[in-house]
Design a protein around this motif. Structure first.
Motif, short mmCIF file in Angstrom:
data_model
loop_
_atom_site.label_atom_id
_atom_site.label_comp_id
_atom_site.label_asym_id
_atom_site.label_seq_id
_atom_site.Cartn_x
_atom_site.Cartn_y
_atom_site.Cartn_z
N GLY A 272 39.49 47.97 36.04
CA GLY A 272 38.46 47.90 35.02
C GLY A 272 38.08 46.47 34.72
N SER A 273 37.08 46.30 33.85
CA SER A 273 36.58 44.97 33.51
C SER A 273 37.60 44.15 32.74
N TRP B 62 35.78 48.77 40.21
CA TRP B 62 35.01 47.90 39.34
C TRP B 62 34.93 46.53 39.96
N ALA B 63 33.75 45.92 39.89
CA ALA B 63 33.59 44.59 40.46
C ALA B 63 32.77 43.72 39.52
N GLY B 64 33.18 42.46 39.42
CA GLY B 64 32.44 41.53 38.58
C GLY B 64 33.21 40.24 38.42
N GLY B 65 32.65 39.34 37.63
CA GLY B 65 33.31 38.06 37.44
C GLY B 65 32.76 37.30 36.26
N VAL B 66 33.39 36.17 35.99
CA VAL B 66 32.97 35.30 34.90
C VAL B 66 33.29 33.87 35.29
N SER B 67 32.48 32.94 34.85
CA SER B 67 32.75 31.52 35.10
C SER B 67 32.46 30.73 33.84
N GLY B 68 33.08 29.56 33.75
CA GLY B 68 32.88 28.73 32.57
C GLY B 68 33.59 27.41 32.74
N ALA C 106 46.98 43.52 33.56
CA ALA C 106 45.89 44.34 33.05
C ALA C 106 45.50 45.47 33.99
N GLY C 107 46.11 45.53 35.16
CA GLY C 107 45.82 46.60 36.12
C GLY C 107 45.55 46.10 37.51
#
Length: 275
Positions: free
Chosen positions: A122-123, A100-106, A155-156
């Motif tokens: 996982g996410s 799984w690949a992804g990200g978040v910014s803020g 979380a993994g």
């Protein structure tokens, strides 16, 4: 193969990263005083680090810094990038990164953050990291970075396991001889690299941190410190004996003229359990 947090607390910037890749600290993070921080990963392109930071230094925002890296790169679909500048942040995951690949910014009241990972379990790795970052407002940048990394690991984390981890953070005037480096830590081959990184950060803070939570050397505390120092073979005035021991133990940056730092006191007590 990696998960990371790029974060800002005021004028401090840093990156914490963990991976099955053993020497991840040599590849992923780069930080520049007064400019920002970047993490390059997946099929990491090391050149992204200087390109992104140069773009931020020129006045561009994080989104433009990401574009400066990825637009001319024919292999951008295989890469991942997190960027935080003075007042902007961005995360980018190429479409060909392994699941799984992804990200978040803020951004919160202390500054920006960018969290990203690939080949994760996982996410929820990324979502738990974001929750940990936001929950740690009020703590130091380095503590927040490591807490966020540990949350992702719990979380993994990397689905292949844990072997390497690193933390690099800067702030004007911080660190040894006020060089600006808050922490520069690497774990290159360890069965539980994120936890080992957390242990190293505690040592780093003891050695390189300034005095905090200082108690006056008077009364019972002065008597206790004198007894413990004598047990270790240090004599003379209390101030001289404490300074001599702290200098040999590498705690001189935490010395305070009007008392004893709480972490130095704890270290002295640990060194003299029979005193």
């Amino acid at each position: 193969m990696t998960f990371s947090i790029v974060g800002q607390v005021g004028d401090a910037f840093g990156v914490a990263v963990a991976s099955k890749f053993p020497f991840v600290g040599a590849v992923v993070p780069q930080v520049r005083l007064g400019v920002g921080a970047v993490a390059t990963q997946a099929m990491a392109r090391v050149a992204y680090r200087s390109v992104a930071l140069d773009s931020l230094a020129s006045g561009a925002g994080a989104d433009d810094a990401v574009a400066a890296c990825t637009a001319p790169d024919p292999d951008r679909a295989h890469r991942q990038l997190g960027v935080v500048g003075l007042d902007s942040q961005a995360t980018w995951t190429g479409g060909a990164c392994m699941d799984w690949a992804g990200g978040v910014s803020g951004r919160d009241e202390t500054g920006g953050y960018a969290i990203q990972g690939n080949i994760l379990t996982g996410s929820d790795v990324v979502s738990e990291m974001e929750a940990a970052w936001l929950a740690s407002v009020g703590s130091s940048l380095t503590d927040r970075l490591v807490a966020t990394l540990l949350a992702g690991d719990a979380a993994g984390g990397d689905s292949r396991g844990r072997q390497g981890a690193a933390l690099y953070a800067v702030q004007p005037g911080a660190g040894y001889d006020h060089c600006g480096v808050l922490a520069d830590l690497r774990v290159d081959d360890h069965d539980d690299a994120p936890q080992e990184l957390a242990r190293l950060l505690r040592i780093n803070d003891l050695v390189f941190g300034g005095p905090e939570d200082v108690s006056p050397l008077a009364g019972d505390l002065a008597d206790e410190v004198a007894v413990r120092l004598a047990h270790l073979g240090y004599s003379g005035t209390l101030t001289d004996a404490l300074g001599a021991w702290a200098g040999e133990a590498n705690y001189e940056m935490r010395m305070a003229p009007d008392g004893i730092d709480a972490k130095v006191l704890a270290a002295l007590r640990d060194a003299t359990p029979d005193a």
